[in-house]
Structures are given as C-alpha cells and as structure tokens.
Scaffold this motif. Structure first.
Motif, short mmCIF file in Angstrom:
data_model
loop_
_atom_site.label_atom_id
_atom_site.label_comp_id
_atom_site.label_asym_id
_atom_site.label_seq_id
_atom_site.Cartn_x
_atom_site.Cartn_y
_atom_site.Cartn_z
N ALA A 18 0.82 -1.22 0.00
CA ALA A 18 0.00 0.00 0.00
C ALA A 18 0.85 1.27 0.00
O ALA A 18 0.32 2.36 0.11
CB ALA A 18 -0.93 0.00 1.21
N SER A 19 2.16 1.13 -0.12
CA SER A 19 3.05 2.29 -0.08
C SER A 19 3.46 2.72 -1.48
O SER A 19 3.19 2.02 -2.47
CB SER A 19 4.31 1.96 0.74
N ALA A 20 4.15 3.84 -1.56
CA ALA A 20 4.68 4.30 -2.85
C ALA A 20 5.82 3.41 -3.32
O ALA A 20 6.26 3.52 -4.46
CB ALA A 20 5.16 5.74 -2.71
N ARG A 21 6.29 2.50 -2.47
CA ARG A 21 7.38 1.58 -2.82
C ARG A 21 6.87 0.23 -3.31
O ARG A 21 7.64 -0.72 -3.43
CB ARG A 21 8.29 1.37 -1.61
N ALA A 22 5.59 0.13 -3.58
CA ALA A 22 4.99 -1.17 -3.91
C ALA A 22 5.65 -1.82 -5.12
O ALA A 22 5.74 -3.06 -5.19
CB ALA A 22 3.50 -1.01 -4.14
N ALA A 23 6.11 -1.02 -6.07
CA ALA A 23 6.75 -1.59 -7.27
C ALA A 23 8.17 -2.06 -6.99
O ALA A 23 8.76 -2.77 -7.80
CB ALA A 23 6.76 -0.55 -8.40
N GLY A 24 8.75 -1.66 -5.86
CA GLY A 24 10.10 -2.07 -5.50
C GLY A 24 10.12 -3.41 -4.80
O GLY A 24 9.08 -4.01 -4.52
N PRO A 25 11.31 -3.90 -4.47
CA PRO A 25 11.42 -5.23 -3.85
C PRO A 25 10.98 -5.23 -2.39
O PRO A 25 11.06 -4.21 -1.70
CB PRO A 25 12.92 -5.54 -3.96
N PHE A 26 10.50 -6.38 -1.95
CA PHE A 26 10.25 -6.63 -0.54
C PHE A 26 11.22 -7.73 -0.12
O PHE A 26 11.11 -8.87 -0.58
CB PHE A 26 8.80 -7.06 -0.29
N VAL A 27 12.18 -7.39 0.72
CA VAL A 27 13.24 -8.32 1.11
C VAL A 27 13.09 -8.62 2.59
O VAL A 27 13.04 -7.69 3.41
CB VAL A 27 14.64 -7.74 0.82
N ALA A 28 13.01 -9.90 2.94
CA ALA A 28 12.85 -10.31 4.33
C ALA A 28 14.11 -11.00 4.83
O ALA A 28 14.68 -11.83 4.13
CB ALA A 28 11.65 -11.25 4.47
N VAL A 29 14.53 -10.64 6.04
CA VAL A 29 15.69 -11.25 6.69
C VAL A 29 15.24 -11.78 8.04
O VAL A 29 14.72 -11.02 8.86
CB VAL A 29 16.83 -10.23 6.89
N ASN A 30 15.43 -13.08 8.26
CA ASN A 30 15.10 -13.67 9.55
C ASN A 30 16.33 -13.57 10.44
O ASN A 30 17.27 -14.35 10.31
CB ASN A 30 14.67 -15.13 9.39
N CYS A 31 16.32 -12.61 11.35
CA CYS A 31 17.49 -12.36 12.19
C CYS A 31 17.78 -13.53 13.13
O CYS A 31 18.94 -13.72 13.53
CB CYS A 31 17.29 -11.08 12.99
N ALA A 32 16.76 -14.30 13.49
CA ALA A 32 16.96 -15.41 14.42
C ALA A 32 17.58 -16.61 13.72
O ALA A 32 18.28 -17.42 14.35
CB ALA A 32 15.64 -15.80 15.07
N ALA A 33 17.32 -16.77 12.41
CA ALA A 33 17.80 -17.95 11.68
C ALA A 33 19.17 -17.74 11.05
O ALA A 33 19.79 -18.71 10.61
CB ALA A 33 16.78 -18.33 10.60
N LEU A 34 19.64 -16.51 10.99
CA LEU A 34 20.90 -16.21 10.32
C LEU A 34 22.06 -16.38 11.29
O LEU A 34 22.09 -15.73 12.34
CB LEU A 34 20.87 -14.77 9.79
N PRO A 35 23.03 -17.26 11.01
CA PRO A 35 24.17 -17.43 11.92
C PRO A 35 24.94 -16.13 12.11
O PRO A 35 25.09 -15.34 11.17
CB PRO A 35 25.04 -18.48 11.21
N GLU A 36 25.40 -15.89 13.33
CA GLU A 36 26.08 -14.64 13.63
C GLU A 36 27.31 -14.45 12.75
O GLU A 36 27.62 -13.33 12.32
CB GLU A 36 26.49 -14.60 15.10
N SER A 37 27.99 -15.55 12.39
CA SER A 37 29.20 -15.45 11.57
C SER A 37 28.91 -14.97 10.16
O SER A 37 29.79 -14.45 9.47
CB SER A 37 29.90 -16.81 11.52
N LEU A 38 27.66 -15.16 9.70
CA LEU A 38 27.29 -14.76 8.34
C LEU A 38 26.45 -13.49 8.31
O LEU A 38 26.14 -12.99 7.23
CB LEU A 38 26.51 -15.89 7.66
#
Length: 434
Positions: free
Chosen positions: A184-204
C-alpha cells in the motif's frame, strides 16, 4: 490540467486583479462576487480564495459550506485591517491560511502553492487508503475492533516513509502486516526483502546484511547485501530482537546515513529503502538491560504497530477458522465442513498460544478429518456409576439443545420441557459454556 481556484471577492477591481495574478502564475481562476454564487458553480475548485467581509454570505460562512462539501479543499482567507480576530477564528474553523490587506502578490502565490501541495498530499493519502480498503488487506480478515483499528493503522502509516516496528506474539501475522504496508506504499513496485534475524548465523550476519566485494575473503565475489537488495523497496528485519549485538551499531550507522559499505571496500553506496522490523517481544525492556541498543530501537521505531493475539479477536476467531477451512477444502477437494454452534464455542474458549498459525493448521486438519478441535464430542470412558451415566446423558442432551437453539437458554428450556431457572442451574452444575 492546471488547478482551478475560485476567487470570491465583492470588489470587482480587486477580484479581476486577483484572477489575473493567479492565471499569470499558471493556474486557472474563476471569480465570484459573493459566496452563494461560488457554491452554485458547476465547477469544483481545487482551492478557494475568499475575502472575509462580504455582503450576504461572508467568508466565515463560505468556509463552513466549502468544508462541509469538500473537507480537503483548502480555503485561504483575505482579511482587512482590524479583522484579525475573525481571521484567527477562521483558521480555527479549518482555513488553510489568511492574509491581511495589504498583502504582497508573490507571498499570496506562495500561500496558494502551499495550499495546493497540501491538497495533493491529502488526495494521494486518500487514494492509498481507498486502495487498502478495496483489497483483502493481504489476508487481514475480520470485523473486530482490534482488526478494524489495525487496518486503520496500516492505512495511515503505509503512505509515509517512516521506519516501523511491528510487535506481536509468534503467529499473529507480523510479516503479513509488513507486506500489506509495503503493497500500500509508494514503494509497492520495488522489492520486498525479508531477513530472519533469528535464523541467520552470527558469523554470516554481516556478510548477508552488508554484502562483500571480490577478494574480501578467499573465493569471494561481488555480492550486494540485503540492504542494497531492498533499495527502492522495503527491508523486513524479522525477529529483530535476535540481531547480534556486534551488528547493531553497524546497522544503526547505515540507517542513519542511508549508506552502506560492503565488506572489503571503502566505498559508500547510497540506500533508498524503508525498514520494517518485527519482534515477538517488547523491545523497550531490552533497551534497558542493554541487550538491544536504545538508539537503534528509536531509529527503527519511527512508528509502532502492536498486533493483538488471536484470543483477543472474539468472533473473528470463528471467521478465520471458517476461512482457512474453506481454503483447505478447496485445495484438497473436500466438502466444506460444518462449523456448528458447539464448535464455535470451543474455538472461542481455546487459548490459541500459536495464534493464527495454530488456527490455520487446526482448520486444515479438521477439514481433512485428522483432528477434532479440543472439547468436541469424542468417545469417553464409560461412567462408573448409574448416576454418572445419567448426568453425562443429561449434560449431552442440554448441550445438543443449546446448540440447536444457538445458545438461547429460553428456547432450549422450552425444547427440553423444563423451567429456565432449572436449566440454568444444570448448566452451572455441569460446567456447560453458553
């Protein structure tokens, strides 16, 4: 087409001069000698410029009439010397601005331009809110006060560029809300990128978020991080409370400067993105114990959305269960199961620790006949005594009568041939929920 401005002024020479000035600035202008004529005009203006003191309908009355017809139409008041009190009253009544005679022509055009920009912003906000209202809200079903307030919150915040924190228990649909905000934003045509901070190893974590260049480490090639990948759109930091403490100051700097530096280089790359962080716990206590940086929290929390748990949604629980059961029936080629009164009551009593995620899974199993929601009738061990058997039979018959009468105890009592007070006593004795 250029904006249309209605000029309402009883002094003919002044009115013509104002129209000439406005048209010379590239706008369209229509002049009227009094307020009623302006209101009766076939054209609807984008802005109204009116004198305060006029015969017949004065500027105050015209302001009220215009705002009643079109609340978003800016009205600029021109007041004469000694009319300051009335002009202030007009501002309080909703006038966009006022000018005191004599005024500078260039200043008048500046005020008009500002008023038209305000109108354009209101119109765009209204279009975005209408777009949300016409859609499914990305799956935000329900009519409860909590869901209605959530829709309104999304409609208000989606058009803005504010970074957001969405807080709610596990399974309440925080990612669904983040996606609804993005669409619903003006950025709707742009990408939606999700990062799961809990699943990402700290080293990466640092590599994935900030990216790296060729040679940064053995075998490394140029690779943009999630921040760059989301440029032009929205980055969702899911379970942001699990972000490693060592990464938090680096992310804070990137968000403050809207610049990112890939691992292994000294070049700053610009970022154009919106951040939506989700958390299953309130981050404020974490800022106090030091497990989450306070400055990062306040950078992320330009605004906040708190999602109510499923158990607080009342009748929407039944609506959602029926919705997901229907989807499962269509997907697996099954008949839509009946959600009867008894099942509805059991759904409403369930604590739902897994929220919508739990409800969706249960609805699918129920549709496939693999599970019966807790509390439904199922085979029980035989009662040990005749009294127990009689009580069990009586309780079952009362439940069936209440289900048939949709919880109406007066009708159920008549169907069972007993007094309503007697029925209520038995309902209480057997612990039957109505």
């Amino acid at each position: 087409m250029s904006p249309l401005i209605h000029v309402v002024e009883d002094d003919r020479d002044h009115r013509l001069a104002l129209c000439d000035l406005i048209e010379a600035a590239g706008y369209r202008a229509e002049g009227f000698a009094e307020g009623r004529a302006a209101l009766a005009a076939a054209t609807r203006p984008d802005l109204v410029l009116t004198d305060l003191r006029m015969p017949g309908m004065d500027g105050q009355a015209l302001l009220q009439a215009v705002r009643a017809r079109d609340p978003d139409c800016p009205v600029i008041i021109i007041s004469g010397h000694g009319e300051l009190t009335q002009a202030v009253q007009a501002m309080r009544a909703g006038a966009e601005d006022f000018l005191e005679k004599p005024y500078d022509g260039m200043h008048l055009l500046t005020v008009i331009e500002r008023g038209l920009r305000t109108r354009a912003t209101r119109d765009e906000l209204g279009r975005l809110q209408d777009r949300i209202a016409r859609r499914d809200e990305g799956g935000l079903l329900g009519q409860s006060a909590a869901i209605t307030a959530l829709r309104a919150r999304i409609a208000a915040l989606a058009p803005t560029e504010l970074d957001l924190v969405v807080t709610g228990e596990t399974g309440t649909g925080k990612e669904l809300i983040a996606r609804a905000l993005h669409r619903a934003s003006a950025r709707a045509a742009g990408p939606f990128v999700a990062v799961n901070c809990a699943a990402l190893p700290e080293s990466l974590f640092e590599i994935e978020i900030f990216g790296h260049v060729a040679g940064a480490f053995p075998g490394a090639q140029d690779k943009p991080g999630k921040l760059e990948a989301a440029s032009g759109g929205t980055l969702m930091l899911d379970e942001v409370e699990a972000m490693p403490e060592a990464i938090q100051p680096k992310l804070l700097r990137a968000l403050q400067e809207r610049m990112v530096e890939r691992l292994g280089e000294n070049q700053l790359r610009p970022l154009d993105l919106r951040i939506i962080a989700t958390s299953k716990t309130d981050l404020r206590p974490r800022t106090l114990d030091g497990s989450f940086r306070a400055d990062l929290f306040y950078r992320l929390a330009g605004a906040e959305i708190t999602v109510e748990p499923l158990r607080a949604l009342g009748e929407d629980i039944v609506l959602l269960f029926s919705h997901y059961a229907g989807l499962a029936a269509a997907r697996y080629g099954r008949e839509m199961p009946v959600v009867d009164y008894g099942l509805k009551q059991r759904l409403l009593r369930r604590p739902w620790p897994g929220n919508v995620r739990e409800l969706k899974a249960l609805a699918e199993r129920f549709t496939l006949g693999l599970d019966i929601p807790e509390g439904t009738d199922r085979p029980l061990a035989a009662p040990e005594s005749l009294a127990d058997r009689v009580a069990a039979f009586e309780a079952r018959e009362i439940r069936l009568a209440l289900e048939h009468c949709r919880g109406n105890t007066e009708r159920a009592a008549k169907a069972l041939g007993m007094a309503r007070r007697t029925l209520n006593d038995k309902i209480s004795r057997y612990g039957i929920r109505v």
